[in-house]
Design a protein around this motif. Sequence first.
Motif, PDB file in Angstrom:
ATOM      1  N   LEU A  13      -3.496   2.254   3.482  1.00  0.00           N
ATOM      2  CA  LEU A  13      -4.522   2.529   2.630  1.00  0.00           C
ATOM      3  C   LEU A  13      -4.941   1.737   1.284  1.00  0.00           C
ATOM      4  CD1 LEU A  13      -3.669   6.310   2.422  1.00  0.00           C
ATOM      5  CD2 LEU A  13      -5.684   5.410   3.739  1.00  0.00           C
ATOM      6  N   ALA A  17      -8.401   4.278  -1.974  1.00  0.00           N
ATOM      7  CA  ALA A  17      -8.472   5.253  -0.752  1.00  0.00           C
ATOM      8  C   ALA A  17      -7.161   6.148  -1.204  1.00  0.00           C
ATOM      9  CB  ALA A  17      -8.312   4.605   0.477  1.00  0.00           C
ATOM     10  N   ARG A  18      -6.211   5.602  -1.588  1.00  0.00           N
ATOM     11  CA  ARG A  18      -4.867   6.040  -1.853  1.00  0.00           C
ATOM     12  C   ARG A  18      -5.137   7.166  -3.016  1.00  0.00           C
ATOM     13  NH1 ARG A  18       0.281   6.663  -1.244  1.00  0.00           N
ATOM     14  NH2 ARG A  18       0.488   5.046   0.435  1.00  0.00           N
ATOM     15  N   ARG A  21      -7.072  10.141  -1.850  1.00  0.00           N
ATOM     16  CA  ARG A  21      -6.331  11.106  -1.152  1.00  0.00           C
ATOM     17  C   ARG A  21      -5.274  12.016  -2.099  1.00  0.00           C
ATOM     18  NH1 ARG A  21      -1.308  11.763   1.548  1.00  0.00           N
ATOM     19  NH2 ARG A  21      -1.460  12.475   3.967  1.00  0.00           N
ATOM     20  N   THR A  54     -15.800  12.154   2.191  1.00  0.00           N
ATOM     21  CA  THR A  54     -14.417  11.325   1.864  1.00  0.00           C
ATOM     22  C   THR A  54     -13.360  12.297   2.012  1.00  0.00           C
ATOM     23  OG1 THR A  54     -15.523  10.018   0.134  1.00  0.00           O
ATOM     24  CG2 THR A  54     -13.143  10.570  -0.207  1.00  0.00           C
ATOM     25  N   HIS A  58     -10.281  11.520   5.220  1.00  0.00           N
ATOM     26  CA  HIS A  58      -8.761  11.775   5.104  1.00  0.00           C
ATOM     27  C   HIS A  58      -8.152  12.872   5.794  1.00  0.00           C
ATOM     28  CE1 HIS A  58      -8.236   8.603   2.094  1.00  0.00           C
ATOM     29  NE2 HIS A  58      -9.256   9.026   1.208  1.00  0.00           N
TER      30      HIS A  58
END
Length: 226
Positions: A13, A17-18, A21, A54, A58
């Motif tokens: 990731l 993105a992390r 999440r 989004t 995930h």
Amino acid sequence: MGESSRITSRDGLRADARRNRERILVAARAVFAEHGIDAPMATVARWAGVGVATLYRHFPTRDALVRAAFARQTEICGRALAEALADPDPWRGFQRLIETVCELQREERGFPAAFVTVFPDSTAEQARVREQAERDLLTLIRRAQAAGALRADFHPSDLGVALLSHCGLVTALPHDRAASRRLVAFLLQSFRAEAAHQALPPPSTLSLRSLPLAADDSRRPRASRA
């Protein structure tokens, strides 16, 4: 896009993105605590400050989101079960398992609802691990009964009923730790063999599959055979 957002972590990731999440998971726990685990996924996305697309990138399903949101708690439950099996005193192991799960129910208000909700196993490996956890729990119960500590008429579903009772208490009184501790103590005392003075009504049909005691067993200590 900044350079830092393009950096990829070990799990593949990117940093941005992390962060998304993690925001989603934090928001999910808050939303589930406030509105229950049936709350709309769009609500979770809004609380996280991300788009619904989004969120679904995930976590493509609600099951996946709930599992991820409470992964730490479920892992602790799985580890507690392994430690209970490894304890040479089966009653002590049984008692600590219940206390650990109830502590988690107190700690995270959204966890009790997730705890008692059955989610289908999405892979053969997840099904295998859960089935092993069910067998381990049955083994622990039988050992405690064989040792003369756990009442002989205790049924595996009784554990689910007890945890549902505690779930109701912590949902209604989330900040009353004294009430929680007292209920757990009452339950444990009622499970003792010496408390079995008269016959009980038939057991519930509640399945062991409602208990989140299936964690990744690759890191679990192996208990000796009974």
